[in-house]
Design a protein around this motif. Structure first.
Motif, PDB file in Angstrom:
ATOM      1  N   ASP A  72     -13.873 -34.522  19.260  1.00 56.64           N
ATOM      2  CA  ASP A  72     -14.858 -34.902  18.437  1.00 56.64           C
ATOM      3  C   ASP A  72     -14.569 -34.749  17.108  1.00 56.64           C
ATOM      4  N   PRO A  73     -14.800 -35.926  16.360  1.00 57.83           N
ATOM      5  CA  PRO A  73     -14.310 -36.040  14.971  1.00 57.83           C
ATOM      6  C   PRO A  73     -14.883 -34.958  14.026  1.00 57.83           C
ATOM      7  N   THR A  74     -16.064 -34.401  14.351  1.00 56.15           N
ATOM      8  CA  THR A  74     -16.637 -33.415  13.500  1.00 56.15           C
ATOM      9  C   THR A  74     -16.427 -32.015  13.848  1.00 56.15           C
ATOM     10  N   SER A  75     -15.559 -31.883  14.847  1.00 58.83           N
ATOM     11  CA  SER A  75     -15.102 -30.450  15.148  1.00 58.83           C
ATOM     12  C   SER A  75     -14.204 -29.730  13.871  1.00 58.83           C
ATOM     13  N   GLU A  76     -13.485 -30.474  13.545  1.00 57.71           N
ATOM     14  CA  GLU A  76     -12.522 -29.944  12.415  1.00 57.71           C
ATOM     15  C   GLU A  76     -13.471 -29.156  11.311  1.00 57.71           C
ATOM     16  N   ASP A  77     -14.163 -30.128  10.930  1.00 56.69           N
ATOM     17  CA  ASP A  77     -15.155 -29.634   9.690  1.00 56.69           C
ATOM     18  C   ASP A  77     -16.058 -28.507   9.998  1.00 56.69           C
ATOM     19  N   ARG A  78     -16.425 -28.395  11.421  1.00 57.45           N
ATOM     20  CA  ARG A  78     -17.291 -27.463  11.862  1.00 57.45           C
ATOM     21  C   ARG A  78     -16.379 -26.090  12.000  1.00 57.45           C
ATOM     22  N   ILE A  79     -15.344 -26.370  12.502  1.00 62.04           N
ATOM     23  CA  ILE A  79     -14.333 -25.097  12.695  1.00 62.04           C
ATOM     24  C   ILE A  79     -14.259 -24.540  11.360  1.00 62.04           C
ATOM     25  N   ARG A  80     -13.679 -25.256  10.501  1.00 60.05           N
ATOM     26  CA  ARG A  80     -13.357 -24.944   9.146  1.00 60.05           C
ATOM     27  C   ARG A  80     -14.675 -24.015   8.545  1.00 60.05           C
ATOM     28  N   ALA A  81     -15.965 -24.742   8.827  1.00 61.35           N
ATOM     29  CA  ALA A  81     -16.995 -23.922   8.228  1.00 61.35           C
ATOM     30  C   ALA A  81     -17.432 -22.506   8.929  1.00 61.35           C
ATOM     31  N   ALA A  82     -17.036 -22.696  10.109  1.00 65.57           N
ATOM     32  CA  ALA A  82     -17.281 -21.328  10.948  1.00 65.57           C
ATOM     33  C   ALA A  82     -16.231 -20.381  10.598  1.00 65.57           C
ATOM     34  N   VAL A  83     -15.121 -20.822  10.357  1.00 69.58           N
ATOM     35  CA  VAL A  83     -14.103 -19.803   9.829  1.00 69.58           C
ATOM     36  C   VAL A  83     -14.199 -19.267   8.419  1.00 69.58           C
ATOM     37  N   GLY A  84     -14.770 -20.207   7.621  1.00 68.19           N
ATOM     38  CA  GLY A  84     -14.869 -19.864   6.170  1.00 68.19           C
ATOM     39  C   GLY A  84     -16.033 -18.817   6.074  1.00 68.19           C
ATOM     40  N   GLU A  85     -17.095 -19.164   6.880  1.00 65.89           N
ATOM     41  CA  GLU A  85     -18.258 -18.248   7.029  1.00 65.89           C
ATOM     42  C   GLU A  85     -17.923 -16.933   7.333  1.00 65.89           C
ATOM     43  N   PHE A  86     -17.177 -16.773   8.431  1.00 63.84           N
ATOM     44  CA  PHE A  86     -16.887 -15.518   8.925  1.00 63.84           C
ATOM     45  C   PHE A  86     -15.840 -14.587   8.216  1.00 63.84           C
ATOM     46  N   ASP A  87     -15.047 -15.396   7.519  1.00 69.70           N
ATOM     47  CA  ASP A  87     -14.062 -14.898   6.473  1.00 69.70           C
ATOM     48  C   ASP A  87     -14.724 -14.190   5.324  1.00 69.70           C
ATOM     49  N   THR A  88     -15.790 -14.903   4.921  1.00 69.84           N
ATOM     50  CA  THR A  88     -16.763 -14.482   3.713  1.00 69.84           C
ATOM     51  C   THR A  88     -17.520 -13.300   4.092  1.00 69.84           C
TER      52      THR A  88
END
Length: 304
Positions: A284-300
């Motif tokens: 899914d071409p949107t997966s990379e952005d969504r994964i990045r967002a999920a990790v960023g939110e969790f990290d924060t």
């Protein structure tokens, strides 16, 4: 302290590329959790990234064992946790990546490995061989009714009694719980079965073209046939048959592809059983952005 990210899922779904993307984005280091990538010289058949493919990202627990050694989950647990602690001390984000399910759980969960004693185990094995397992099963039913009720095969029966004799604890008390030992986010990659099967066939053919047969020939010269783990690895076992003259290259490619697809199904079954995994479609071409967002939110949110 920054949390732990685990990138999991079946082989062929792009876990390594996703891990590198996350490491670049969030200042991370990668910890390998693919048991076969521990072995020096097993590169092509394990899809191990070369130095020039690692994007300048520091990788841990690659090429740490000779093929004559046998991988141990308990040893890996200690090594991986030490590597993760070091990454966190440097202020970086640890990213565990791999498809070896038990190895992943050994790192992320509260999982204790019971001790072993070869002398006790051998005595129990001799007893089973000479007198059958009825007496052993009776003893287990008294010492550990939970394990006894699972109808263990002879090997596991012996192991359960060995553990009880060493520790005084029932073997069942060591069963893993789905309890993270530190804040952890699991990112799961998957894709349509037909597309995955196609990709796995392409991957195996690519390994052959990259020189898998030569790699196996080199390992055979180093005594890989005498090993318990390395010689049975998918791809290596099949191409050893080519060297032995009992199979053609095309037959080895086909049988390796079939075995890899079966392995991917087992991996998916393992990881799908864990409700904590956050799944994304690898294509899914949107997966990379969504994964990045999920990790960023969790990290924060966890203080990263």
């Amino acid at each position: 302290m920054r949390p732990l990210i685990a990138v999991v899922g079946p082989t062929g779904t792009g876990k390594s590329a996703t891990a590198i993307m996350l490491a670049r984005q969030f200042g991370g280091e990668i910890v390998n959790a693919d048991a076969l990538q521990f072995y020096r010289g097993m590169d092509i058949g394990t899809a191990k990234l070369g130095e020039d493919e690692r994007g300048g990202i520091r990788h841990h627990l690659l090429d740490i064992m000779d093929i004559s050694e046998e991988a141990s989950v308990a040893t890996f647990q200690r090594q991986a946790r030490e590597a993760i602690a070091g990454i966190q001390e440097r202020g970086h984000l640890p990213i565990l990546v791999g498809g070896s399910g038990l190895y992943v759980r050994a790192v992320i969960d509260e999982l204790e490995f019971p001790p072993t004693d070869p002398h006790i185990r051998r005595r129990l094995e001799v007893e089973a061989a000479e007198h059958g397992t009825a007496g052993l099963r009776q003893r287990l039913a008294s010492a550990d009714p939970v394990s006894a009720a699972r109808g263990l095969d002879e090997r596991r029966l012996v192991r359960a009694l060995e553990v009880h004799e060493i520790t005084g604890r029932p073997f069942s008390s060591y069963m893993p719980q789905r309890t993270y030992r530190q804040p952890t986010l699991q990112i799961g990659l998957d894709l349509d079965r037909a597309r995955l099967h196609e990709r796995l066939e392409q991957r195996v053919r690519g390994m052959h073209e990259a020189g898998l047969l030569s790699e196996v020939r080199d390992l055979a010269a180093r005594g890989v046939r005498a090993t318990k783990t390395a010689s049975r690895a998918i791809g290596y076992a099949q191409f050893l048959e080519v060297i032995d003259g009992t199979s053609t290259v095309e037959e080895a490619v086909e049988s390796t592809t079939i075995a890899t697809r079966r392995f991917a199904r087992r991996q998916l079954t393992w990881f799908r059983a864990d409700p904590r995994v956050n799944w994304f479609d690898a294509l899914d071409p949107t997966s990379e952005d969504r994964i990045r967002a999920a990790v960023g939110e969790f990290d924060t949110s966890t203080g990263g």
